[in-house]
Write a protein that holds these residues in place. Structure first.
Motif, PDB file in Angstrom:
ATOM      1  N   VAL A  68     -16.967  12.494  10.863  1.00  0.00           N
ATOM      2  CA  VAL A  68     -16.183  13.011  11.945  1.00  0.00           C
ATOM      3  C   VAL A  68     -14.809  12.231  11.806  1.00  0.00           C
ATOM      4  CG1 VAL A  68     -15.768  13.052  14.234  1.00  0.00           C
ATOM      5  CG2 VAL A  68     -18.094  13.643  13.521  1.00  0.00           C
ATOM      6  N   ASN A  69     -13.684  12.975  11.927  1.00  0.00           N
ATOM      7  CA  ASN A  69     -12.297  12.198  11.768  1.00  0.00           C
ATOM      8  C   ASN A  69     -11.647  12.584  13.027  1.00  0.00           C
ATOM      9  OD1 ASN A  69     -12.479  12.646   8.371  1.00  0.00           O
ATOM     10  ND2 ASN A  69     -12.547  10.778   9.322  1.00  0.00           N
ATOM     11  N   THR A  70     -10.630  11.798  13.486  1.00  0.00           N
ATOM     12  CA  THR A  70      -9.953  11.927  14.470  1.00  0.00           C
ATOM     13  C   THR A  70      -8.299  12.064  14.423  1.00  0.00           C
ATOM     14  OG1 THR A  70     -11.731  10.419  15.783  1.00  0.00           O
ATOM     15  CG2 THR A  70      -9.611  10.822  16.969  1.00  0.00           C
ATOM     16  N   VAL A  71      -7.646  12.669  15.210  1.00  0.00           N
ATOM     17  CA  VAL A  71      -6.232  12.538  15.303  1.00  0.00           C
ATOM     18  C   VAL A  71      -5.855  12.073  16.538  1.00  0.00           C
ATOM     19  CG1 VAL A  71      -4.081  14.048  15.417  1.00  0.00           C
ATOM     20  CG2 VAL A  71      -5.934  14.809  13.871  1.00  0.00           C
ATOM     21  N   PHE A  72      -5.191  10.682  16.663  1.00  0.00           N
ATOM     22  CA  PHE A  72      -5.376  10.025  17.712  1.00  0.00           C
ATOM     23  C   PHE A  72      -3.946  10.504  18.427  1.00  0.00           C
ATOM     24  CE2 PHE A  72      -7.754   7.555  15.056  1.00  0.00           C
ATOM     25  CZ  PHE A  72      -8.622   7.118  15.830  1.00  0.00           C
ATOM     26  N   GLN A  73      -3.846  10.185  19.786  1.00  0.00           N
ATOM     27  CA  GLN A  73      -2.585  10.557  20.610  1.00  0.00           C
ATOM     28  C   GLN A  73      -1.448   9.814  20.173  1.00  0.00           C
ATOM     29  OE1 GLN A  73      -3.457   9.669  24.809  1.00  0.00           O
ATOM     30  NE2 GLN A  73      -1.715  11.042  25.389  1.00  0.00           N
ATOM     31  N   SER A  74      -1.740   8.618  19.607  1.00  0.00           N
ATOM     32  CA  SER A  74      -0.677   7.831  19.428  1.00  0.00           C
ATOM     33  C   SER A  74      -0.583   7.827  17.836  1.00  0.00           C
ATOM     34  CB  SER A  74      -0.654   6.425  19.821  1.00  0.00           C
ATOM     35  OG  SER A  74      -2.136   5.890  18.983  1.00  0.00           O
ATOM     36  N   TYR A  75      -1.291   8.513  17.131  1.00  0.00           N
ATOM     37  CA  TYR A  75      -1.195   9.027  15.624  1.00  0.00           C
ATOM     38  C   TYR A  75      -1.813   7.804  14.811  1.00  0.00           C
ATOM     39  CZ  TYR A  75       2.373  12.199  17.266  1.00  0.00           C
ATOM     40  OH  TYR A  75       3.362  13.009  17.940  1.00  0.00           O
ATOM     41  N   ALA A  76      -1.589   6.627  15.430  1.00  0.00           N
ATOM     42  CA  ALA A  76      -2.278   5.413  14.666  1.00  0.00           C
ATOM     43  C   ALA A  76      -2.016   5.506  13.182  1.00  0.00           C
ATOM     44  CB  ALA A  76      -3.573   5.173  15.209  1.00  0.00           C
ATOM     45  N   LEU A  77      -0.863   5.751  12.586  1.00  0.00           N
ATOM     46  CA  LEU A  77      -0.679   5.804  11.203  1.00  0.00           C
ATOM     47  C   LEU A  77      -0.434   4.250  10.769  1.00  0.00           C
ATOM     48  CD1 LEU A  77       1.785   8.754  10.789  1.00  0.00           C
ATOM     49  CD2 LEU A  77      -0.621   8.597  10.343  1.00  0.00           C
ATOM     50  N   PHE A  78      -0.961   3.894   9.586  1.00  0.00           N
ATOM     51  CA  PHE A  78      -0.863   2.708   9.120  1.00  0.00           C
ATOM     52  C   PHE A  78       0.401   2.342   8.663  1.00  0.00           C
ATOM     53  CE2 PHE A  78      -5.294   3.743   7.819  1.00  0.00           C
ATOM     54  CZ  PHE A  78      -5.970   3.294   8.807  1.00  0.00           C
ATOM     55  N   PRO A  79       1.126   1.346   9.508  1.00  0.00           N
ATOM     56  CA  PRO A  79       2.663   1.208   9.070  1.00  0.00           C
ATOM     57  C   PRO A  79       3.041   0.467   7.849  1.00  0.00           C
ATOM     58  CG  PRO A  79       1.957  -0.318  10.788  1.00  0.00           C
ATOM     59  CD  PRO A  79       0.962   0.682  10.514  1.00  0.00           C
ATOM     60  N   HIS A  80       1.961  -0.117   7.135  1.00  0.00           N
ATOM     61  CA  HIS A  80       2.190  -0.893   5.851  1.00  0.00           C
ATOM     62  C   HIS A  80       1.721  -0.125   4.688  1.00  0.00           C
ATOM     63  CE1 HIS A  80      -2.033  -1.255   7.156  1.00  0.00           C
ATOM     64  NE2 HIS A  80      -2.353  -1.853   6.108  1.00  0.00           N
ATOM     65  N   MET A  81       1.546   1.381   5.022  1.00  0.00           N
ATOM     66  CA  MET A  81       1.470   1.979   3.892  1.00  0.00           C
ATOM     67  C   MET A  81       2.201   3.334   3.803  1.00  0.00           C
ATOM     68  SD  MET A  81      -2.696   2.446   4.084  1.00  0.00           S
ATOM     69  CE  MET A  81      -3.745   1.051   4.593  1.00  0.00           C
ATOM     70  N   THR A  82       2.277   3.915   2.953  1.00  0.00           N
ATOM     71  CA  THR A  82       3.294   5.210   2.597  1.00  0.00           C
ATOM     72  C   THR A  82       2.512   6.250   3.320  1.00  0.00           C
ATOM     73  OG1 THR A  82       2.386   6.097   0.574  1.00  0.00           O
ATOM     74  CG2 THR A  82       4.433   4.332   0.670  1.00  0.00           C
ATOM     75  N   VAL A  83       3.070   7.549   3.342  1.00  0.00           N
ATOM     76  CA  VAL A  83       2.468   8.800   3.915  1.00  0.00           C
ATOM     77  C   VAL A  83       1.374   9.150   2.957  1.00  0.00           C
ATOM     78  CG1 VAL A  83       2.991  11.171   3.781  1.00  0.00           C
ATOM     79  CG2 VAL A  83       4.579   9.812   4.798  1.00  0.00           C
ATOM     80  N   VAL A 114      -5.107  -8.063   7.872  1.00  0.00           N
ATOM     81  CA  VAL A 114      -4.410  -9.070   6.964  1.00  0.00           C
ATOM     82  C   VAL A 114      -3.265  -8.595   6.585  1.00  0.00           C
ATOM     83  CG1 VAL A 114      -4.581 -10.293   4.949  1.00  0.00           C
ATOM     84  CG2 VAL A 114      -6.358 -10.277   6.348  1.00  0.00           C
ATOM     85  N   PRO A 115      -2.829  -7.363   6.174  1.00  0.00           N
ATOM     86  CA  PRO A 115      -1.615  -7.008   5.604  1.00  0.00           C
ATOM     87  C   PRO A 115      -0.466  -6.880   7.002  1.00  0.00           C
ATOM     88  CG  PRO A 115      -3.246  -5.497   4.587  1.00  0.00           C
ATOM     89  CD  PRO A 115      -4.118  -6.333   5.831  1.00  0.00           C
ATOM     90  N   LEU A 116      -1.158  -6.553   8.064  1.00  0.00           N
ATOM     91  CA  LEU A 116      -0.242  -6.325   9.189  1.00  0.00           C
ATOM     92  C   LEU A 116       0.028  -7.644   9.811  1.00  0.00           C
ATOM     93  CD1 LEU A 116      -1.437  -3.270  10.842  1.00  0.00           C
ATOM     94  CD2 LEU A 116       0.734  -3.496   9.547  1.00  0.00           C
ATOM     95  N   VAL A 117      -0.651  -8.714   9.679  1.00  0.00           N
ATOM     96  CA  VAL A 117      -0.267 -10.064  10.263  1.00  0.00           C
ATOM     97  C   VAL A 117       0.010 -11.161   9.183  1.00  0.00           C
ATOM     98  CG1 VAL A 117      -1.977  -9.709  12.275  1.00  0.00           C
ATOM     99  CG2 VAL A 117      -2.819 -11.081  10.293  1.00  0.00           C
ATOM    100  N   LYS A 118       0.247 -10.500   8.139  1.00  0.00           N
ATOM    101  CA  LYS A 118       0.582 -11.496   6.999  1.00  0.00           C
ATOM    102  C   LYS A 118       1.956 -12.183   7.358  1.00  0.00           C
ATOM    103  CE  LYS A 118       1.166 -10.951   1.846  1.00  0.00           C
ATOM    104  NZ  LYS A 118       1.279 -10.278   0.716  1.00  0.00           N
ATOM    105  N   PRO A 119       2.906 -11.696   8.104  1.00  0.00           N
ATOM    106  CA  PRO A 119       4.081 -12.588   8.337  1.00  0.00           C
ATOM    107  C   PRO A 119       3.661 -14.043   9.084  1.00  0.00           C
ATOM    108  CG  PRO A 119       4.564 -10.160   8.911  1.00  0.00           C
ATOM    109  CD  PRO A 119       3.166 -10.376   8.638  1.00  0.00           C
TER     110      PRO A 119
END
Lengths: 366, 306
Positions: free
Chosen positions: A84-99, B223-228
């Motif tokens: 089961v997968n979720t689309v979050f209200q805040s999106y919760a995309l990983f900021p350290h990854m590309t699209v 870990v990647p996000l708290v790396k700083p």
């Protein structure tokens, strides 16, 4: 498998806190969600709809009850094992990854081969029309684009059920309209069961195959948007969805599922009964404002009811008339569509007559 | 040039001059308190040691030569100064182990604090900083009392019958590490906490939702996000650990030297100030290299997290 429900909630309760602080966010609720259905949980904030979604996703575990996914009880399964997968209200995309990395994350965690992940990510990017932005960081794209990435990320692992937690609430009006259509298209194209949580009744009515209206941890009514709007069985449902007039009355006679109700000030009204419900004595009758109209001034005598016009509100497409009925206390609202270049027909303080369309009134269960 | 432009330019010039004037006191203090002493150390490292300490004003490179090399007392040939090299290696090694241990202990600690409700976090942070209130010397002696042969641990273990005789824990590398991890732990926890506090914990749910196990969520998301924070904490622990003096001299007991003790020795009993000065500068260079390495790494990873 087609006969199995996609998700079945059986007597699920979720109680937060202990002792006197205990609070049942979901209270002994049961509902079955069919395969390939666009199912919406609708209710005001704090009604338990998000908790119910989180119980299905596995972020919360039920205090009691069973959650079946294609017939299998998953109530105690951790979220990373649920298909089961979720689309979050805040999106919760990983900021350290590309699209593209975001979209491929689920498949990567499932240990799929690289070639398959790449192909699937490309397919998903195409599905949500984001091909050009695959290498961008999620902080470098707009809110609507983030929304699409969140959708693609949740759809990429081909979940049995997609859970959407108020995903459109952060978008502006125009974008929200576009995404509503987009979501319907995606659901049709992928054939995945969507469970959509919203507090926006318009969103619920326009997008869903079926809607469950929730209040205080319970599901009050489940049905198609038309059933929910036209035939609310519960006072809360009638009140929460659209505007409604409530008229108290006594049942005089019942015939073929239609009751004749004496409402006193509004006269005798023929109102449809909910199936399997045959009350006698006090009942509440509901009547939508658009199913009533003002009588021409010369035909007041033949009207269903009369009253004094308290307020006239012009809305562009239509005009709302707020009336106090002739007993001086019962409020009644009606809505008329505006005609081109029509002058205001009534003014505040006018005595008006109101007539009601046939088959419009309904009796509530409570 | 128009009159207005001239006025603007004069104004700008006056502004620059005022800024220099205003920052003069700070610049003077930096020059006198930081650059001045450093310059003295650099100059001393190129002078000849005096017989009772101090220096004689005869320029020589012998201080620098002696950092890693030693002259044979009989035939005057140069060979690698094994003692110095091993102390350098030990210092770097012990500092690295200290950094890793503080990270292993500090990471869960910081995570614990960051996941507390808002109103109780302050209290936990306050508890973390309490050791700072006590003098380092006293804290180190407290550890000594706990781990010495007649100390708390040995007494209890013997009473319980688990040890037959006292186990030697004091004056070992283990004792130095224990002391350093204890002393430097807050320096790791605080920057880690600062990073974790900014962490969006909904991202962890998104990770679990996308089939990541708890370990994968830790490795791929937290870990990647708290790396700083990890980098900042590691720098804050590694650098002072490299120059640690009090902890190794009390808990290491003279035979397990670290760089700080070696430098102190040259200015004290060794009476070789130029060598001490050269060792100090070498230590500083190691620190700078380590810093450069970290900064490079930080640029690659740290900038992303908003």
């Amino acid at each position: 498998m087609a006969d199995l429900n996609a998700v079945e909630i059986r007597n699920v309760s979720k109680i937060f806190g202990f002792g006197e602080f205990a609070f049942a966010a979901v209270n002994d609720t049961s509902v079955a969600i069919r395969q390939n259905e666009f199912f919406t949980l609708l209710g005001p904030s704090g009604c338990g709809k998000t908790t119910l979604l989180r119980l299905i996703a596995g972020f919360e575990f039920p205090t009691s009850g069973e959650i079946l996914l294609n017939g299998e009880n998953i109530a105690a399964m951790p979220p990373f094992k649920r298909p089961v997968n979720t689309v979050f209200q805040s999106y919760a995309l990983f900021p350290h990854m590309t699209v593209a990395e975001n979209i491929g994350f689920g498949l990567q965690m499932l240990g799929r081969p690289k070639a398959e992940i790449q192909a699937r990510v490309a397919e998903m990017l195409k599905l949500v029309r984001m091909e050009e932005l695959r290498g961008r960081r999620t902080s470098q794209i707009s809110g609507g684009q983030q929304q699409r990435v969140a959708l693609a990320r949740a759809l990429a692992p081909q979940p049995k059920v997609l859970l959407l937690d108020e995903p459109l609430s952060a978008l502006d009006y125009k974008l929200r309209k576009d995404m509503q259509i987009e979501l319907k298209r995606l659901q049709a194209e992928t054939g995945i069961t969507f469970i959509f949580v919203t507090h926006d009744q318009e969103e619920a009515l326009t997008m869903s195959d079926r809607v469950a209206v929730m209040s205080a941890g319970r599901i009050l009514q489940v049905g198609s948007p038309r059933e929910i709007y036209d035939a609310p069985t519960d006072r809360f449902v009638a009140d929460f969805i659209g505007e409604t007039n409530f008229l108290k009355g006594r049942v005089v006679s019942t015939e073929n599922g239609i009751a004749e109700v004496d409402t006193g000030v509004a006269g005798h009204i023929a109102a449809a009964l909910p199936t399997g419900f045959s009350p006698d004595g006090e009942v509440t009758v509901v009547l939508r404002p658009e199913h009533a109209m003002l009588c021409p001034p010369d035909a007041m005598g033949e009207c269903q009811m009369t009253g004094t016009l308290e307020n006239v509100v012009y809305f562009g497409t239509d005009t709302h008339y707020h009336v106090v009925l002739s007993d001086g206390v019962t409020p009644f609202t009606l809505r008329e569509q505006n005609k081109p270049m029509q002058a205001a027909r009534f003014a505040q303080g006018d005595r008006v007559g109101i007539s009601v369309e046939a088959n419009a009134a309904r009796v509530l269960r409570n | 040039m128009s009159e207005a432009a001239e006025v603007i330019e004069a104004e700008a010039r006056r502004d620059v001059r005022n800024r220099w004037l205003l920052s003069m006191p700070a610049l003077l203090i930096i020059l006198l308190a930081a650059a001045g002493p450093l310059l003295i150390v650099v100059v001393y490292s190129f002078l000849t040691p005096g017989p009772y300490g101090d220096v004689q004003w005869q320029p020589t490179l012998s201080g620098w030569v002696n950092v890693f090399l030693e002259r044979d007392i009989f035939d005057e040939t140069l060979s690698l100064a094994d003692a110095h090299v091993s102390i350098f290696m030990r210092s770097v090694w012990l500092s690295l182990v200290t950094t890793v241990l503080t990270l292993l202990v500090g990471f869960p600690t910081a995570y614990f604090i960051a996941t507390r409700p808002d109103n109780s976090r302050e209290l936990w942070l306050f508890l973390i900083t309490i050791p700072f209130w006590t003098n380092l010397l006293i804290r180190t002696f407290a550890i000594l009392q706990i781990i010495r042969n007649e100390g708390l641990i040995n007494t209890i273990m013997i009473k319980l019958g688990l040890f037959a005789s006292p186990v030697q824990m004091l004056f070992t590398d283990g004792a130095i590490l224990t002391g350093m991890v204890y002393v430097y732990l807050p320096l790791m926890v605080l920057p880690l906490y600062a990073s974790m506090e900014k962490l969006d914990f909904r991202l962890l749910e998104a990770g679990y939702d996308l089939y990541a196990t708890p370990f994968q969520v830790l490795r791929r998301i937290i870990v990647p996000l708290v790396k700083p924070g990890i980098i900042a904490g590691s720098i804050l622990v590694f650098i002072p650990a490299l120059g640690a003096y009090v902890t190794p001299s009390i808990l290491g007991g003279g035979k397990n030297l670290m760089l700080g003790n070696l430098i102190e020795l040259q200015f004290g009993q060794g009476r070789n100030w130029p060598l001490g000065a050269a060792l100090s500068i070498t230590l500083m260079l190691i620190v700078m290299v380590a810093l450069l390495f970290y900064v490079r790494n930080a640029k690659g990873a740290g900038g992303r997290h908003g």
